[in-house]
Design an enzyme around this catalytic site. Sequence first.
Site, PDB file in Angstrom:
ATOM      1  N   ASN A 127       6.049  -1.060  -6.773  1.00  0.00           N
ATOM      2  CA  ASN A 127       4.656  -1.041  -6.308  1.00  0.00           C
ATOM      3  C   ASN A 127       3.689  -1.121  -7.497  1.00  0.00           C
ATOM      4  O   ASN A 127       3.379  -0.109  -8.120  1.00  0.00           O
ATOM      5  CB  ASN A 127       4.414   0.234  -5.499  1.00  0.00           C
ATOM      6  CG  ASN A 127       3.046   0.262  -4.838  1.00  0.00           C
ATOM      7  OD1 ASN A 127       2.200  -0.580  -5.115  1.00  0.00           O
ATOM      8  ND2 ASN A 127       2.834   1.239  -3.981  1.00  0.00           N
ATOM      9  N   CYS A 130      -0.912  -0.295  -5.761  1.00  0.00           N
ATOM     10  CA  CYS A 130      -1.640   0.780  -5.085  1.00  0.00           C
ATOM     11  C   CYS A 130      -3.055   0.909  -5.654  1.00  0.00           C
ATOM     12  O   CYS A 130      -3.233   1.118  -6.851  1.00  0.00           O
ATOM     13  CB  CYS A 130      -0.917   2.111  -5.243  1.00  0.00           C
ATOM     14  SG  CYS A 130      -1.794   3.486  -4.452  1.00  0.00           S
ATOM     15  N   ILE A 191       0.750  -8.324   1.753  1.00  0.00           N
ATOM     16  CA  ILE A 191      -0.184  -7.775   0.777  1.00  0.00           C
ATOM     17  C   ILE A 191      -0.234  -6.256   0.901  1.00  0.00           C
ATOM     18  O   ILE A 191       0.054  -5.705   1.968  1.00  0.00           O
ATOM     19  CB  ILE A 191      -1.604  -8.345   0.983  1.00  0.00           C
ATOM     20  CG1 ILE A 191      -2.112  -8.046   2.391  1.00  0.00           C
ATOM     21  CG2 ILE A 191      -1.625  -9.827   0.697  1.00  0.00           C
ATOM     22  CD1 ILE A 191      -3.572  -8.425   2.676  1.00  0.00           C
ATOM     23  N   GLY A 243       0.530  -6.892   6.406  1.00  0.00           N
ATOM     24  CA  GLY A 243      -0.922  -6.804   6.395  1.00  0.00           C
ATOM     25  C   GLY A 243      -1.485  -7.046   7.783  1.00  0.00           C
ATOM     26  O   GLY A 243      -1.674  -8.186   8.187  1.00  0.00           O
ATOM     27  N   GLY A 244      -1.677  -5.978   8.549  1.00  0.00           N
ATOM     28  CA  GLY A 244      -2.293  -6.098   9.862  1.00  0.00           C
ATOM     29  C   GLY A 244      -1.376  -6.553  10.976  1.00  0.00           C
ATOM     30  O   GLY A 244      -1.845  -6.893  12.064  1.00  0.00           O
TER      31      GLY A 244
END
Length: 304
Positions: A127, A130, A191, A243-244
């Site tokens: 990651n 962040c 993303i 993403g969503g």
Amino acid sequence: MNTAVTLCGIELKNPIIPASGTFGYGREFAEIYDLNCLGSFCMKGTTAAARYGNAAPRIAEAPSGLLNSVGLQNPGVDAVIERELPNVARIFSGSVMANVCGFSVGEYVSVAEKFDACPEVGWLEINVSCPNVHGGGMGFGTTCEGAASVTRAVKRAVKKPVIVKLTPNVTDIAAIARACEDAGADGVSLINTVLAMRIDLKTRRPILANTTGGLSGRAVFPLAVRMVYQVYEAVSIPIVGMGGVSSAEDAIELMLAGATAVGVGAANLTNPFAARDIADGLPAAMEKYGISNLVDIIGGAHNG
């Protein structure tokens, strides 16, 4: 209908993977449904030492989404390996993804090495994206050099597939993806959340104690589709798109853009059955759109 996909050499029964930070270590979700209906799941972001995260308030609502500024709250890698991974093996029969976080290249390497030795872990998601911590996370992921330096160091230290999680808060995400591939990454995921903020009209101050946070949810889905599409044209390694995502149709759309697997994030926070429902809904959605094998559609939007 064949929903199976292969991610960095590991076969999944379907491409649905609850995303890091929205599924904990699977404990609570395993109490309400069998996690083996999923392709895998990604554990909460983990650092070398325990972190309490950012000050409250650290959640704010937004149109078609939410902002979070949790700040990588976690018990530290040693506690995760000792307390959580034995339970992970009981509640899920496949490999899970470890989300590796750090504040230096050395910390990324240290955490990754420890997870690399764990049989429950199939992939290391590094990651570098962040937006809610200072001195780490997105600080490495906003330049090609920073992302590549972490990727290169981790790859030298581990044997398991390395998937680098990219930030959308950059000018050219495709260039950063290429830099990670050149540094040895086995895959990329994208993303992460979009840097955003809200202001309280009564106090005239930012709602989040950290001022800014990461926007996730339906609002970012078109952005995710665009970035996955661009990255697919730039690299030859697998992509975990997220993403969503809130439906099986969304998952298919991201796969057409170029994703091999699909992460489900904020939807888990509003509907605890979201990832299960998306996985269960794939065969019907495939039939509706004339898809017999999901692997065949990966990157399909680039062929026309």
